[in-house]
Design an enzyme around this catalytic site. Structure first.
Site, PDB file in Angstrom:
ATOM      1  N   HIS A  62       0.851  -1.193   0.000  1.00 60.55           N
ATOM      2  CA  HIS A  62       0.000   0.000   0.000  1.00 60.55           C
ATOM      3  C   HIS A  62       0.887   1.243   0.000  1.00 60.55           C
ATOM      4  O   HIS A  62       2.028   1.217   0.467  1.00 60.55           O
ATOM      5  CB  HIS A  62      -0.887   0.019   1.237  1.00 60.55           C
ATOM      6  CG  HIS A  62      -1.987  -0.980   1.212  1.00 60.55           C
ATOM      7  ND1 HIS A  62      -3.093  -0.882   2.016  1.00 60.55           N
ATOM      8  CD2 HIS A  62      -2.169  -2.114   0.480  1.00 60.55           C
ATOM      9  CE1 HIS A  62      -3.908  -1.896   1.787  1.00 60.55           C
ATOM     10  NE2 HIS A  62      -3.363  -2.664   0.865  1.00 60.55           N
ATOM     11  N   GLU A  64       0.896   3.888   1.827  1.00 60.44           N
ATOM     12  CA  GLU A  64       1.367   4.321   3.140  1.00 60.44           C
ATOM     13  C   GLU A  64       2.548   3.481   3.616  1.00 60.44           C
ATOM     14  O   GLU A  64       3.536   4.011   4.128  1.00 60.44           O
ATOM     15  CB  GLU A  64       0.253   4.207   4.190  1.00 60.44           C
ATOM     16  CG  GLU A  64      -0.977   5.024   3.892  1.00 60.44           C
ATOM     17  CD  GLU A  64      -2.056   4.221   3.169  1.00 60.44           C
ATOM     18  OE1 GLU A  64      -1.755   3.540   2.160  1.00 60.44           O
ATOM     19  OE2 GLU A  64      -3.212   4.280   3.614  1.00 60.44           O
ATOM     20  N   CYS A  92      -6.141   2.094   5.983  1.00 65.60           N
ATOM     21  CA  CYS A  92      -6.804   0.857   6.405  1.00 65.60           C
ATOM     22  C   CYS A  92      -6.199   0.379   7.727  1.00 65.60           C
ATOM     23  O   CYS A  92      -5.309   1.022   8.291  1.00 65.60           O
ATOM     24  CB  CYS A  92      -6.649  -0.208   5.328  1.00 65.60           C
ATOM     25  SG  CYS A  92      -4.942  -0.814   5.141  1.00 65.60           S
ATOM     26  N   CYS A  95      -2.330  -0.242   7.439  1.00 64.98           N
ATOM     27  CA  CYS A  95      -1.565   1.000   7.344  1.00 64.98           C
ATOM     28  C   CYS A  95      -1.632   1.797   8.644  1.00 64.98           C
ATOM     29  O   CYS A  95      -0.660   2.441   9.030  1.00 64.98           O
ATOM     30  CB  CYS A  95      -2.046   1.815   6.157  1.00 64.98           C
ATOM     31  SG  CYS A  95      -1.690   0.970   4.584  1.00 64.98           S
TER      32      CYS A  95
END
Length: 158
Positions: A62, A64, A92, A95
């Site tokens: 992801h 992040e 999420c 993260c």
């Protein structure tokens, strides 16, 4: 979550979130879900990332996670207490955990994620966390623009 910002704070947040939007556009150009992130410390970007789940075949890739990982290698310490993570979509669960473990001091996000957002939408993992690490949260900066990137991407996929 901070709902109001001073005008100069808003402009600063907007500036850095636009850098994250550039990362999101890069993700979209690669067929990835358009989420981008940058980590800012002392007025400069120390980490960048955009979703690369498909290209790396890695569910943890992801924006992040990649930006935090890049930022952690920039200084004398992996701790990012004085840094701000700017991300186009509310983080999420995974993260949010990375934010806590890296001790990021502030998270500024664009669009809320009513399905999987773990900062304000479905959960508030950064508030009252067991690590006793306080994270300032600012949401909704350039939300419409960030949301439009996602909507356009998924509309074009259909």
């Amino acid at each position: 979550m901070s709902d109001s910002l001073l005008p100069h704070d808003f402009r600063s947040h907007e500036h850095w979130l636009r850098e994250a939007i550039n990362e999101a556009k890069l993700a979209a150009s690669k067929g990835e879900v358009p989420v981008g992130a940058v980590v800012v410390h002392d007025g400069r970007i120390i980490g960048r990332g955009h979703n690369q789940v498909e290209s790396l075949k890695d569910p943890t890739a992801h924006a992040e996670i990649l930006a935090i990982g890049a930022a952690g290698g920039q200084g004398e310490s992996w701790r990012l207490d004085d840094a701000t993570l700017y991300v186009t979509l509310e983080p999420c669960t995974m993260c949010s955990g990375a934010v806590l473990l890296a001790r990021v001091g502030r998270v500024v996000f664009g669009a809320a994620d009513p399905r999987a957002g773990a900062v304000a939408s479905t959960a508030r993992l950064l508030e009252g966390n067991p690590y006793q690490h306080g994270v300032e949260i600012v949401g909704g900066i350039l939300a419409e623009e960030c949301s439009a990137l996602l909507k356009d991407f998924f509309r074009d996929k259909r």
